[in-house]
Design an enzyme around this catalytic site. Sequence first.
Site, PDB file in Angstrom:
ATOM      1  N   ARG A 151       8.513  -7.712  21.340  1.00  0.00           N
ATOM      2  CA  ARG A 151       7.864  -8.054  22.621  1.00  0.00           C
ATOM      3  C   ARG A 151       6.501  -7.372  22.779  1.00  0.00           C
ATOM      4  O   ARG A 151       6.119  -7.007  23.890  1.00  0.00           O
ATOM      5  CB  ARG A 151       8.763  -7.691  23.808  1.00  0.00           C
ATOM      6  CG  ARG A 151      10.026  -8.517  23.908  1.00  0.00           C
ATOM      7  CD  ARG A 151       9.768  -9.797  24.679  1.00  0.00           C
ATOM      8  NE  ARG A 151      10.981 -10.585  24.814  1.00  0.00           N
ATOM      9  CZ  ARG A 151      11.644 -10.724  25.957  1.00  0.00           C
ATOM     10  NH1 ARG A 151      11.213 -10.130  27.038  1.00  0.00           N
ATOM     11  NH2 ARG A 151      12.722 -11.465  25.995  1.00  0.00           N
ATOM     12  N   ARG A 187       4.488  -8.033  29.288  1.00  0.00           N
ATOM     13  CA  ARG A 187       4.004  -7.645  30.627  1.00  0.00           C
ATOM     14  C   ARG A 187       3.490  -6.215  30.743  1.00  0.00           C
ATOM     15  O   ARG A 187       2.840  -5.885  31.724  1.00  0.00           O
ATOM     16  CB  ARG A 187       5.109  -7.876  31.657  1.00  0.00           C
ATOM     17  CG  ARG A 187       5.248  -9.335  32.042  1.00  0.00           C
ATOM     18  CD  ARG A 187       6.511  -9.582  32.798  1.00  0.00           C
ATOM     19  NE  ARG A 187       7.643  -9.243  31.948  1.00  0.00           N
ATOM     20  CZ  ARG A 187       8.911  -9.356  32.306  1.00  0.00           C
ATOM     21  NH1 ARG A 187       9.214  -9.755  33.506  1.00  0.00           N
ATOM     22  NH2 ARG A 187       9.872  -9.056  31.467  1.00  0.00           N
ATOM     23  N   ARG A 231      -1.272 -14.673  31.739  1.00  0.00           N
ATOM     24  CA  ARG A 231      -0.103 -15.329  32.310  1.00  0.00           C
ATOM     25  C   ARG A 231      -0.412 -15.848  33.712  1.00  0.00           C
ATOM     26  O   ARG A 231       0.011 -16.950  34.091  1.00  0.00           O
ATOM     27  CB  ARG A 231       1.062 -14.355  32.348  1.00  0.00           C
ATOM     28  CG  ARG A 231       2.399 -14.995  32.680  1.00  0.00           C
ATOM     29  CD  ARG A 231       3.441 -13.923  32.835  1.00  0.00           C
ATOM     30  NE  ARG A 231       4.716 -14.423  33.257  1.00  0.00           N
ATOM     31  CZ  ARG A 231       4.967 -15.019  34.411  1.00  0.00           C
ATOM     32  NH1 ARG A 231       3.982 -15.235  35.261  1.00  0.00           N
ATOM     33  NH2 ARG A 231       6.178 -15.416  34.719  1.00  0.00           N
ATOM     34  N   ASP A 254       9.299 -18.294  22.861  1.00  0.00           N
ATOM     35  CA  ASP A 254      10.571 -17.772  23.335  1.00  0.00           C
ATOM     36  C   ASP A 254      11.698 -18.376  22.521  1.00  0.00           C
ATOM     37  O   ASP A 254      11.522 -19.448  21.935  1.00  0.00           O
ATOM     38  CB  ASP A 254      10.780 -18.080  24.825  1.00  0.00           C
ATOM     39  CG  ASP A 254      11.859 -17.178  25.406  1.00  0.00           C
ATOM     40  OD1 ASP A 254      11.553 -16.018  25.684  1.00  0.00           O
ATOM     41  OD2 ASP A 254      13.017 -17.629  25.527  1.00  0.00           O
ATOM     42  N   TYR A 279      23.204 -18.757  26.297  1.00  0.00           N
ATOM     43  CA  TYR A 279      22.360 -19.194  27.430  1.00  0.00           C
ATOM     44  C   TYR A 279      22.639 -20.651  27.806  1.00  0.00           C
ATOM     45  O   TYR A 279      22.614 -21.013  28.985  1.00  0.00           O
ATOM     46  CB  TYR A 279      20.881 -19.026  27.085  1.00  0.00           C
ATOM     47  CG  TYR A 279      20.430 -17.587  27.086  1.00  0.00           C
ATOM     48  CD1 TYR A 279      20.156 -16.927  28.282  1.00  0.00           C
ATOM     49  CD2 TYR A 279      20.292 -16.879  25.901  1.00  0.00           C
ATOM     50  CE1 TYR A 279      19.744 -15.601  28.290  1.00  0.00           C
ATOM     51  CE2 TYR A 279      19.878 -15.552  25.899  1.00  0.00           C
ATOM     52  CZ  TYR A 279      19.611 -14.921  27.094  1.00  0.00           C
ATOM     53  OH  TYR A 279      19.212 -13.606  27.102  1.00  0.00           O
TER      54      TYR A 279
END
Length: 354
Positions: free
Chosen positions: A28, A32, A41, A78, A155
């Site tokens: 990652r 963020r 973003r 992703d 998921y």
Amino acid sequence: MPDTLKNDRLLRALRREPVDTTPVWVMRQAGRYLPEYRATRAKAGSFMALATNPELACEVTLQPLERYALDAAILFSDILTIPDAMGLGLSFAQGEGPQFAHPVRTRADVERLGVPDMESELRYVMDAVRLIRGELAGRAPLIGFSGSPWTLACYMVEGKGSRDFASAKAMCWNEPALAHKLLDTLARSVIAYLGAQVAAGAQALMIFDTWGGMLGPVAFREFSLRYLAQIVDGLKADVQARNVPLILFSKGANAHLAEMAQIGCAALGVDWTIDLADARQAVNGKVALQGNLDPAVLRASPEVIRREVRRVLDSYGNHPGHIFNLGHGITPEVDPEHVKVLVDEVHAYSHRQG
Ligand code: CP3
């Protein structure tokens, strides 16, 4: 590809060849914690708008490489792009995790799923790979990636993130044939997806089996490992992909390292709950290892970060086949300066060791 790779430490370590200094990248790494990521973003409007725009995906992929002496770039995307392309309708609510508009619950839901077409439904991913390869211009290799069939199924069946993915597990116990059908469709999709990423320019591959460690040993073999092995075999049958090294990361699955080392991947990712010396013993020279600093260490002071980096390097020891990384993804509150401390210490200390 016309470019020559100027930094091949990652690929050398994946082949367990000697390197001048241990290669390092961060799961990652485009995320963020970086203010420039948050700005791009915000410009895109949403995570999916960012991930489906090849120019912006390329921009954020390269952001961490502008700041740090990283030895690899990882495609910004992703793992949930495959189920999205299958028609499940992925969205990320602000401040929450992923959500599917159409989760997979019934036999009809599973039977409706097919392998997506990589150059149409997932073209934005391949376009991003092509663009990133061009912009990287050989500075570092590009890692392509996918989720594992089991983790994607978690998921898809649950419809969102979960602490225990109880409904995905329930499908395995109540309707094993249906679970296997879903996992097989996913495995075939992952083979096509990773193969297409290689054709587009990915130079190494990684599979994230984030939820493999939630399964007991027998279920892990049946519902996770078996499909990881199917993917390794499928990629070996692909003339372009067969020589591209594959890193497998089953989080929380340290008890299964020895078995995972047998299926033909180049490296295993390891989380921080095992000492790398023990992990090395478990895999017995069959694969390289990637890891395994606790991501929470990045919240500590630079002195503590340097000490813990050295501890991880020492636990692997002066042997070929180590790629330094965190034991899981970097978290949003980390000070970007702390990542510089980590990367520079890996290079400085492992260089002295060599
Ligand atoms: O490593 C990289 O820099 C490449 C990009 C990457 C992302 N997701 C971007 C992302 C990678 C390799 C992933 C993998 C991924 N995605 C995994 C496996 C790795 C792991 O962490 O275990 C999983 C389970 C997912 C699913 C996913 N995507 C979740 C659960 C979330 C929400 C949680 C969160 O961190 O917000 C995402 C969103 C996501 N994927 C973000 C990023 C940078 C944050 C979204 C945002 O910017 O708002």
